[in-house]
Design a protein around this motif. Structure first.
Motif, PDB file in Angstrom:
ATOM      1  N   GLY A   1       1.225   4.156  -2.852  1.00 48.01           N
ATOM      2  CA  GLY A   1       1.103   5.569  -2.521  1.00 48.01           C
ATOM      3  C   GLY A   1       2.323   6.365  -2.950  1.00 48.01           C
TER       4      GLY A   1
ATOM      5  N   ILE B   1      -5.705   9.755  -1.729  1.00 43.64           N
ATOM      6  CA  ILE B   1      -5.515   8.377  -1.279  1.00 43.64           C
ATOM      7  C   ILE B   1      -4.037   8.026  -1.243  1.00 43.64           C
ATOM      8  N   SER B   2      -3.290   8.428  -2.272  1.00 44.02           N
ATOM      9  CA  SER B   2      -1.872   8.092  -2.346  1.00 44.02           C
ATOM     10  C   SER B   2      -1.082   8.701  -1.198  1.00 44.02           C
TER      11      SER B   2
ATOM     12  N   THR C   1      -7.401  10.409  -6.174  1.00 41.87           N
ATOM     13  CA  THR C   1      -6.247   9.502  -6.197  1.00 41.87           C
ATOM     14  C   THR C   1      -5.038  10.117  -5.497  1.00 41.87           C
TER      15      THR C   1
ATOM     16  N   SER D   1       0.828  -1.211   0.000  1.00 43.03           N
ATOM     17  CA  SER D   1       0.000   0.000   0.000  1.00 43.03           C
ATOM     18  C   SER D   1       0.862   1.261   0.000  1.00 43.03           C
ATOM     19  N   ALA D   2       1.943   1.246   0.790  1.00 44.38           N
ATOM     20  CA  ALA D   2       2.825   2.409   0.835  1.00 44.38           C
ATOM     21  C   ALA D   2       3.581   2.575  -0.481  1.00 44.38           C
TER      22      ALA D   2
ATOM     23  N   ASP E   1       0.041   7.158   6.425  1.00 43.53           N
ATOM     24  CA  ASP E   1      -0.289   6.069   7.349  1.00 43.53           C
ATOM     25  C   ASP E   1       0.923   5.187   7.596  1.00 43.53           C
ATOM     26  N   TRP E   2       1.690   4.932   6.560  1.00 46.63           N
ATOM     27  CA  TRP E   2       2.890   4.100   6.726  1.00 46.63           C
ATOM     28  C   TRP E   2       3.907   4.794   7.629  1.00 46.63           C
TER      29      TRP E   2
ATOM     30  N   ASN F   1      -2.255   9.754   1.651  1.00 49.05           N
ATOM     31  CA  ASN F   1      -2.714   9.160   2.908  1.00 49.05           C
ATOM     32  C   ASN F   1      -2.082   7.793   3.139  1.00 49.05           C
ATOM     33  N   LEU F   2      -1.893   7.012   2.090  1.00 50.63           N
ATOM     34  CA  LEU F   2      -1.235   5.714   2.232  1.00 50.63           C
ATOM     35  C   LEU F   2       0.200   5.889   2.725  1.00 50.63           C
TER      36      LEU F   2
END
Length: 271
Positions: free
Chosen positions: A11, A250-251, A247, A7-8, A257-258, A253-254
């Motif tokens: 992103g 979301i990117s 997009t 996911s990271a 979050d990481w 944020n990924l």
């Protein structure tokens, strides 16, 4: 790098792609930002990959230049907000007492008014230029950064290595930049991604309302506004910038979050 979750990586890829397009917009855009190259709302073709907009401008070129403006404004506003918010937040935590109370109550007063309403009031009475947009967005968003940086700094100021620095007679600026900042940097970096996305949404909202980026310049919110009437006729031109905003959000944020998962606890001091 091998331990970065999928996911990271996704992103990082899309975030890097958007920023690269913004940096090299002048070289990769097929047409000028305001150049009329066809009829209104033409469909996608070999000549115009995303079709044309409401007055016949190439949508791909508008999207590229719109992304450049949106990302530039959001990035500069985020840097200003973190510069102001973190410095005043650290200063309030280190000084304490009446200085902390005055700064905190001033921030509470600013946060009591919705950010969008404050921006609309200011931009209504001031010329809407990019520098003013950036400064207004940076100052309004710095209140959130102040809250975070102060909360983190309050926990750090009671640690042994900060007390040792005080006993050595170090100045407050030295304590802020050499003791507090390095140990508060990780949560602030994670928060920076979230504030950047807020800035993207904020400038897009202002442009959609007519008080953001002004023609002939383009940004994603303004492109949505210009082409929203086409949705009634099945024209998808307004959906391209909306998809780009989603997009990018979301990117980033990924990635945020990481970073946040890797920094759930404060680093130890330098001793």
């Amino acid at each position: 790098m091998m331990r970065i979750p999928i996911s990271a990586l996704i992103g990082l890829f899309f975030t890097g792609l958007y920023f690269s397009i913004a940096i090299f917009a002048d070289f990769i855009s097929p047409y000028g930002v305001a150049e009329i190259v066809g009829d209104a709302w033409e469909g996608p073709s070999a000549t115009h990959w995303l079709g044309t907009d409401t007055i016949g401008r190439d949508m791909l070129s508008r999207m590229i230049y719109g992304g450049q403006t949106t990302i530039f404004v959001a990035t500069m506003a985020t840097l200003i907000s973190f510069g102001l918010g973190s410095i005043f937040g650290f200063f309030a935590a280190v000084k304490g007492g009446w200085v902390d109370q005055i700064l905190s109550r001033l921030v509470d007063l600013m946060m009591s008014i919705p950010t969008l309403i404050s921006a609309l009031v200011v931009l209504t009475v001031m010329p809407v230029t990019l520098p003013i947009l950036i400064v207004v967005m940076g100052i309004l968003d710095s209140t959130r950064v102040f809250r975070l940086s102060r909360a983190v700094a309050v926990d750090i100021t009671v640690m042994d290595y900060v007390e040792a620095a005080r006993l050595r007679g170090e100045r407050q600026l030295w304590i802020i930049f050499r003791e507090i900042l390095p140990n508060a940097l990780s949560p602030l970096v994670a928060e920076m991604g979230l504030r950047f996305i807020f800035a993207v949404l904020f400038i897009s909202t202002l442009s959609f309302l007519g008080l953001g980026v002004q023609p002939p310049m383009a940004d994603w919110g303004g492109i949505v506004k210009e082409n929203k009437e086409g949705l009634s006729f099945g024209i998808t031109a307004a959906l391209y910038p909306a998809f780009a905003i989603a997009t990018l959000a979301i990117s980033v944020n990924l990635v945020a979050d990481w970073v946040l998962n890797r920094t759930t606890s404060l680093k130890g001091g330098r001793g």
